[in-house]
Design a protein around this motif. Structure first.
Motif, mmCIF file in Angstrom:
data_model
loop_
_atom_site.group_PDB
_atom_site.id
_atom_site.type_symbol
_atom_site.label_atom_id
_atom_site.label_comp_id
_atom_site.label_asym_id
_atom_site.label_seq_id
_atom_site.Cartn_x
_atom_site.Cartn_y
_atom_site.Cartn_z
ATOM 1 N N GLU A 19 0.819 -1.235 -0.096
ATOM 2 C CA GLU A 19 -0.081 0.160 0.086
ATOM 3 C C GLU A 19 1.033 1.324 -0.092
ATOM 4 O O GLU A 19 1.855 1.220 0.706
ATOM 5 N N THR A 52 1.347 4.723 1.425
ATOM 6 C CA THR A 52 1.131 5.334 2.659
ATOM 7 C C THR A 52 0.980 6.964 2.410
ATOM 8 O O THR A 52 0.854 7.453 3.463
ATOM 9 N N ASN A 66 -2.524 9.396 -2.184
ATOM 10 C CA ASN A 66 -3.958 9.030 -2.741
ATOM 11 C C ASN A 66 -4.283 9.425 -4.186
ATOM 12 O O ASN A 66 -4.720 10.483 -4.595
ATOM 13 N N ILE A 123 -6.605 7.948 -6.326
ATOM 14 C CA ILE A 123 -7.901 8.080 -6.765
ATOM 15 C C ILE A 123 -8.442 9.380 -6.564
ATOM 16 O O ILE A 123 -9.580 9.762 -7.519
ATOM 17 N N ASN A 124 -8.531 10.007 -5.523
ATOM 18 C CA ASN A 124 -9.032 11.200 -5.513
ATOM 19 C C ASN A 124 -8.719 12.222 -6.606
ATOM 20 O O ASN A 124 -9.795 12.950 -7.017
ATOM 21 N N LYS A 175 -16.336 2.232 -1.703
ATOM 22 C CA LYS A 175 -15.310 2.457 -0.595
ATOM 23 C C LYS A 175 -14.054 1.522 -0.832
ATOM 24 O O LYS A 175 -13.143 1.938 -0.983
ATOM 25 N N ARG A 189 -12.096 2.642 -4.086
ATOM 26 C CA ARG A 189 -11.463 3.668 -3.756
ATOM 27 C C ARG A 189 -10.056 3.480 -2.924
ATOM 28 O O ARG A 189 -9.100 4.062 -3.287
ATOM 29 N N ARG A 190 -10.286 2.503 -2.199
ATOM 30 C CA ARG A 190 -9.101 2.263 -1.411
ATOM 31 C C ARG A 190 -7.954 1.108 -2.108
ATOM 32 O O ARG A 190 -6.743 1.301 -1.959
ATOM 33 N N THR A 224 -4.721 2.975 -3.470
ATOM 34 C CA THR A 224 -3.470 3.148 -3.016
ATOM 35 C C THR A 224 -2.771 1.892 -2.572
ATOM 36 O O THR A 224 -1.576 1.811 -2.143
ATOM 37 N N THR A 225 -3.487 0.669 -2.820
ATOM 38 C CA THR A 225 -2.774 -0.796 -2.624
ATOM 39 C C THR A 225 -2.239 -1.095 -3.891
ATOM 40 O O THR A 225 -2.605 -0.612 -5.000
ATOM 41 N N SER A 230 3.992 13.759 2.159
ATOM 42 C CA SER A 230 2.584 14.417 1.686
ATOM 43 C C SER A 230 2.873 15.121 0.247
ATOM 44 O O SER A 230 2.573 16.309 0.362
#
Length: 173
Positions: free
Chosen positions: A49, A51, A54, A56-57, A70, A73-74, A77-78, A163
């Motif tokens: 994953e 960390t 993201n 997808i956003n 949901k 969407r997760r 990031t995996t 970030s």
């Protein structure tokens, strides 16, 4: 070093099982070690994953992609597989190849990461899966399709490793 199924559980960038080869050397001399460090490597991470980012956003905003659950969407990031080929020198890791695959997308790219204060500057071509491509809103992103009808979104990932910002790579358009 030779890595074989080494479990990485990092909060700064990724979690996963790493394998591959890395060759590093620190020539004698003055100056910070990060600037003198030299080497190269090929690493593969599996079942992990991201960390720190993201994807997808940003993809949903750009493409108008709709209807992802949901869990879907997760999945952005995996990853099943993430590969990186790199060279290190003069305080920078230069990625000649970045590759990531998960159920929602496939990512190819390249770029750099500074070592002293880790910061990314990556250019990525993100191809949505055929299923995710069908969820793109009407009238959006028609110029992003590849020859297989998959939506391709060029992204730029820039900033601190912990970030980074993810934006559309307007220069690629």
């Amino acid at each position: 070093g030779l890595f074989k199924d080494v479990r990485v559980n990092g909060k700064r960038a990724l979690k996963g099982n790493m394998s591959g080869e890395v060759s590093l050397r620190l020539p004698p001399g003055n100056g910070p070690a990060g600037k003198r460090l030299m080497g190269n490597g090929k690493l593969v991470a599996r079942d992990g994953e991201l960390t720190n980012v993201n994807l997808i956003n940003k993809l949903q905003r750009i493409t108008g992609m709709i209807g992802l659950s949901k869990d879907e969407r997760r999945e952005a990031t995996t990853f099943r597989t993430m590969e990186a080929d790199f060279i290190i020198g003069r305080g920078v890791a230069e990625f000649s190849r970045l590759y990531l695959v998960n159920p929602q997308l496939e990512v190819n790219g390249n770029g750099t990461m500074t070592l002293d204060q880790p910061a990314l500057n990556l250019l990525l071509d993100t191809r949505l899966s055929p299923q995710a491509s069908t969820r793109v809103g009407y009238g959006r992103a028609t110029f992003f399709k590849d020859s297989h009808g998959r939506i391709v979104v060029p992204l730029k990932v820039v900033g601190p490793v912990e970030s980074p910002s993810v934006n559309l790579n307007a220069e690629k358009l």
